[in-house]
Enzyme design. Sequence first.
Site, PDB file in Angstrom:
ATOM      1  N   ALA A 121       0.864  -1.177   0.000  1.00 14.53           N
ATOM      2  CA  ALA A 121       0.000   0.000   0.000  1.00 14.53           C
ATOM      3  C   ALA A 121       0.902   1.227   0.000  1.00 14.53           C
ATOM      4  O   ALA A 121       2.044   1.171   0.467  1.00 14.53           O
ATOM      5  CB  ALA A 121      -0.886  -0.020   1.233  1.00 14.53           C
TER       6      ALA A 121
ATOM      7  N   GLY B 192       0.537  -4.958   1.002  1.00 12.72           N
ATOM      8  CA  GLY B 192      -0.687  -5.018   0.210  1.00 12.72           C
ATOM      9  C   GLY B 192      -0.475  -5.661  -1.162  1.00 12.72           C
ATOM     10  O   GLY B 192      -1.419  -6.214  -1.750  1.00 12.72           O
TER      11      GLY B 192
ATOM     12  N   GLU C 104      -0.718  -9.270  -0.510  1.00 11.71           N
ATOM     13  CA  GLU C 104      -2.123  -9.546  -0.191  1.00 11.71           C
ATOM     14  C   GLU C 104      -2.987  -9.538  -1.452  1.00 11.71           C
ATOM     15  O   GLU C 104      -3.890 -10.351  -1.612  1.00 11.71           O
ATOM     16  CB  GLU C 104      -2.631  -8.516   0.829  1.00 11.71           C
ATOM     17  CG  GLU C 104      -1.980  -8.724   2.194  1.00 11.71           C
ATOM     18  CD  GLU C 104      -2.235  -7.586   3.159  1.00 11.71           C
ATOM     19  OE1 GLU C 104      -2.010  -6.416   2.775  1.00 11.71           O
ATOM     20  OE2 GLU C 104      -2.648  -7.855   4.295  1.00 11.71           O
TER      21      GLU C 104
ATOM     22  N   GLU D  37       4.832  -5.030   7.072  1.00 18.90           N
ATOM     23  CA  GLU D  37       4.121  -3.937   7.744  1.00 18.90           C
ATOM     24  C   GLU D  37       4.626  -3.683   9.154  1.00 18.90           C
ATOM     25  O   GLU D  37       4.611  -2.552   9.636  1.00 18.90           O
ATOM     26  CB  GLU D  37       2.612  -4.251   7.810  1.00 18.90           C
ATOM     27  CG  GLU D  37       1.886  -4.164   6.477  1.00 18.90           C
ATOM     28  CD  GLU D  37       1.855  -5.472   5.707  1.00 18.90           C
ATOM     29  OE1 GLU D  37       2.682  -6.373   6.003  1.00 18.90           O
ATOM     30  OE2 GLU D  37       1.024  -5.604   4.805  1.00 18.90           O
TER      31      GLU D  37
HETATM   32  C1  HXC Z   1       5.088   4.381  -1.332  1.00 18.92           C
HETATM   33  C2  HXC Z   1       6.995   3.379  -2.130  1.00 18.92           C
HETATM   34  C3  HXC Z   1       6.612   2.125  -1.579  1.00 18.92           C
HETATM   35  C4  HXC Z   1       5.367   2.077  -0.859  1.00 18.92           C
HETATM   36  C5  HXC Z   1       8.511   1.859  -2.570  1.00 18.92           C
HETATM   37  N1  HXC Z   1       8.170   3.159  -2.747  1.00 18.92           N
HETATM   38  N2  HXC Z   1       7.583   1.231  -1.865  1.00 18.92           N
HETATM   39  N3  HXC Z   1       6.243   4.476  -2.019  1.00 18.92           N
HETATM   40  N4  HXC Z   1       4.655   3.226  -0.762  1.00 18.92           N
HETATM   41  N5  HXC Z   1       4.901   0.959  -0.322  1.00 18.92           N
HETATM   42  C6  HXC Z   1       8.912   4.180  -3.465  1.00 18.92           C
HETATM   43  C7  HXC Z   1      10.154   4.637  -2.708  1.00 18.92           C
HETATM   44  O1  HXC Z   1       9.816   5.583  -1.739  1.00 18.92           O
HETATM   45  C8  HXC Z   1      10.985   5.206  -3.833  1.00 18.92           C
HETATM   46  O2  HXC Z   1      10.501   6.485  -4.152  1.00 18.92           O
HETATM   47  C9  HXC Z   1      10.667   4.297  -4.990  1.00 18.92           C
HETATM   48  O3  HXC Z   1       9.422   3.663  -4.682  1.00 18.92           O
HETATM   49  C10 HXC Z   1      11.708   3.230  -5.191  1.00 18.92           C
HETATM   50  O4  HXC Z   1      11.877   2.569  -3.980  1.00 18.92           O
HETATM   51  P1  HXC Z   1      13.332   2.340  -3.321  1.00 18.92           P
HETATM   52  O5  HXC Z   1      13.096   2.108  -1.863  1.00 18.92           O
HETATM   53  O6  HXC Z   1      14.255   3.418  -3.702  1.00 18.92           O
HETATM   54  O7  HXC Z   1      13.758   0.976  -4.047  1.00 18.92           O
HETATM   55  P2  HXC Z   1      14.722  -0.165  -3.493  1.00 18.92           P
HETATM   56  O8  HXC Z   1      15.912   0.421  -2.807  1.00 18.92           O
HETATM   57  O9  HXC Z   1      14.951  -1.084  -4.654  1.00 18.92           O
HETATM   58  O10 HXC Z   1      13.871  -0.921  -2.373  1.00 18.92           O
HETATM   59  C11 HXC Z   1      12.739  -1.626  -2.752  1.00 18.92           C
HETATM   60  C12 HXC Z   1      11.907  -1.971  -1.489  1.00 18.92           C
HETATM   61  C13 HXC Z   1      11.608  -0.704  -0.686  1.00 18.92           C
HETATM   62  C14 HXC Z   1      12.657  -2.995  -0.624  1.00 18.92           C
HETATM   63  C15 HXC Z   1      10.620  -2.650  -1.999  1.00 18.92           C
HETATM   64  O11 HXC Z   1      11.103   0.304  -1.569  1.00 18.92           O
HETATM   65  C16 HXC Z   1      10.629  -0.878   0.419  1.00 18.92           C
HETATM   66  O12 HXC Z   1      10.936  -1.418   1.476  1.00 18.92           O
HETATM   67  N6  HXC Z   1       9.372  -0.404   0.197  1.00 18.92           N
HETATM   68  C17 HXC Z   1       8.345  -0.477   1.214  1.00 18.92           C
HETATM   69  C18 HXC Z   1       7.802  -1.875   1.339  1.00 18.92           C
HETATM   70  C19 HXC Z   1       6.735  -1.967   2.388  1.00 18.92           C
HETATM   71  O13 HXC Z   1       6.966  -1.621   3.565  1.00 18.92           O
HETATM   72  N7  HXC Z   1       5.531  -2.390   2.009  1.00 18.92           N
HETATM   73  C20 HXC Z   1       4.414  -2.483   2.906  1.00 18.92           C
HETATM   74  C21 HXC Z   1       3.656  -1.197   2.883  1.00 18.92           C
HETATM   75  S1  HXC Z   1       2.390  -1.166   4.084  1.00 18.92           S
HETATM   76  P3  HXC Z   1      11.513   7.741  -4.318  1.00 18.92           P
HETATM   77  O14 HXC Z   1      10.589   8.895  -4.573  1.00 18.92           O
HETATM   78  O15 HXC Z   1      12.293   7.832  -3.076  1.00 18.92           O
HETATM   79  O16 HXC Z   1      12.350   7.356  -5.505  1.00 18.92           O
HETATM   80  C22 HXC Z   1       1.145  -2.054   3.415  1.00 18.92           C
HETATM   81  C23 HXC Z   1      -0.052  -2.097   4.268  1.00 18.92           C
HETATM   82  C24 HXC Z   1      -0.983  -3.130   3.815  1.00 18.92           C
HETATM   83  O17 HXC Z   1       1.241  -2.570   2.361  1.00 18.92           O
HETATM   84  C25 HXC Z   1      -2.243  -3.019   4.573  1.00 18.92           C
HETATM   85  C26 HXC Z   1      -3.428  -2.935   3.747  1.00 18.92           C
HETATM   86  C27 HXC Z   1      -3.284  -2.934   2.299  1.00 18.92           C
END
Ligand code: HXC
Length: 258
Positions: free
Chosen positions: A65, A109, A112, A132
């Site tokens: 998400a 998400g 999911e 998360e």
């Molecule tokens: C918003 C995101 C994002 C996310 C990545 N980006 N994931 N933006 N929401 N979930 C953005 C980053 O901020 C970045 O933007 C760009 O995408 C590239 O990501 P990087 O981090 O630079 O890439 P990398 O180093 O290759 O790392 C990849 C990654 C990492 C390991 C996937 O991005 C990461 O940990 N993302 C978050 C994963 C996460 O926590 N997901 C769960 C979310 S909570 P910029 O502008 O900086 O270039 C969730 C809740 C679910 O899903 C509940 C109900 C649906």
Amino acid sequence: MAYDNILVETKGGVGIITLDRPEALNALNSALIADVGQALDGFEADENIGCIILTGSAKAFAAGADITEMAPKSYMDVYREDFITANWERVSQCRKPIIAAVAGFALGGGCEMAMMCDFIIAADNAKFGQPEINLGIIPGAGGTQRLTRFVGKSKAMEMVLTGHMMTAEDAERAGLVSRVVALDDLMEETLAAAEKICKLSQPMVMIAKECVNRAYETTLAEGVRFERRMFHSTFSTEDKAEGMAAFLEKRTAQFKHR
Ligand code: HXC
């Protein structure tokens, strides 16, 4: 119809939805979820579509998400807008078969949403996770429930409690994905599976899907009873008559989806 966050195309009877927010690794914001819902509505209403594929990019199916969108929200915001429940469940409510073709990150998400599909074909670079907990929240679109049913308590607990990611190979071994293919072959293999489904009787495919899904919702005895009733009902269809006649006449069945 043009969408801002997804690409939508058809190949024969297959409807393909490609998540398309590359700048954010396909992070699932509300506009994207609305787009997916609308595209699914269109494919479900189109009787020429027999199977749907949901996919992302080579780097990310979806990295979760959208954290930027979630960060400012309060409890009252998410409660009042019924965050997740309001529109995310559309994928799991799809009556037509839907295959997730997953390459790269399927996190939070994203994982999911893939699990809401009927089965997952994974590229060899796929990574599945529920990270998360690192954000001070927990999975909210079925992750604690569907992942546990797929991979069992121990693996689900490790992923949910530590944010540990599963490789494609581990995911196949654990039963999360139906199979793993080379990244370059992902769409070809998924399309082949979808095309196979399209050639079958559409109502039978939908009934079969409903029966398998019932296994998650009920006891074994009730599930078998439900299956038996549905099985009996298939004998009332033109496609049953055609399927069996074709077998006996040693020819390919021409299903009319009736
Ligand atoms: C918003 C995101 C994002 C996310 C990545 N980006 N994931 N933006 N929401 N979930 C953005 C980053 O901020 C970045 O933007 C760009 O995408 C590239 O990501 P990087 O981090 O630079 O890439 P990398 O180093 O290759 O790392 C990849 C990654 C990492 C390991 C996937 O991005 C990461 O940990 N993302 C978050 C994963 C996460 O926590 N997901 C769960 C979310 S909570 P910029 O502008 O900086 O270039 C969730 C809740 C679910 O899903 C509940 C109900 C649906």
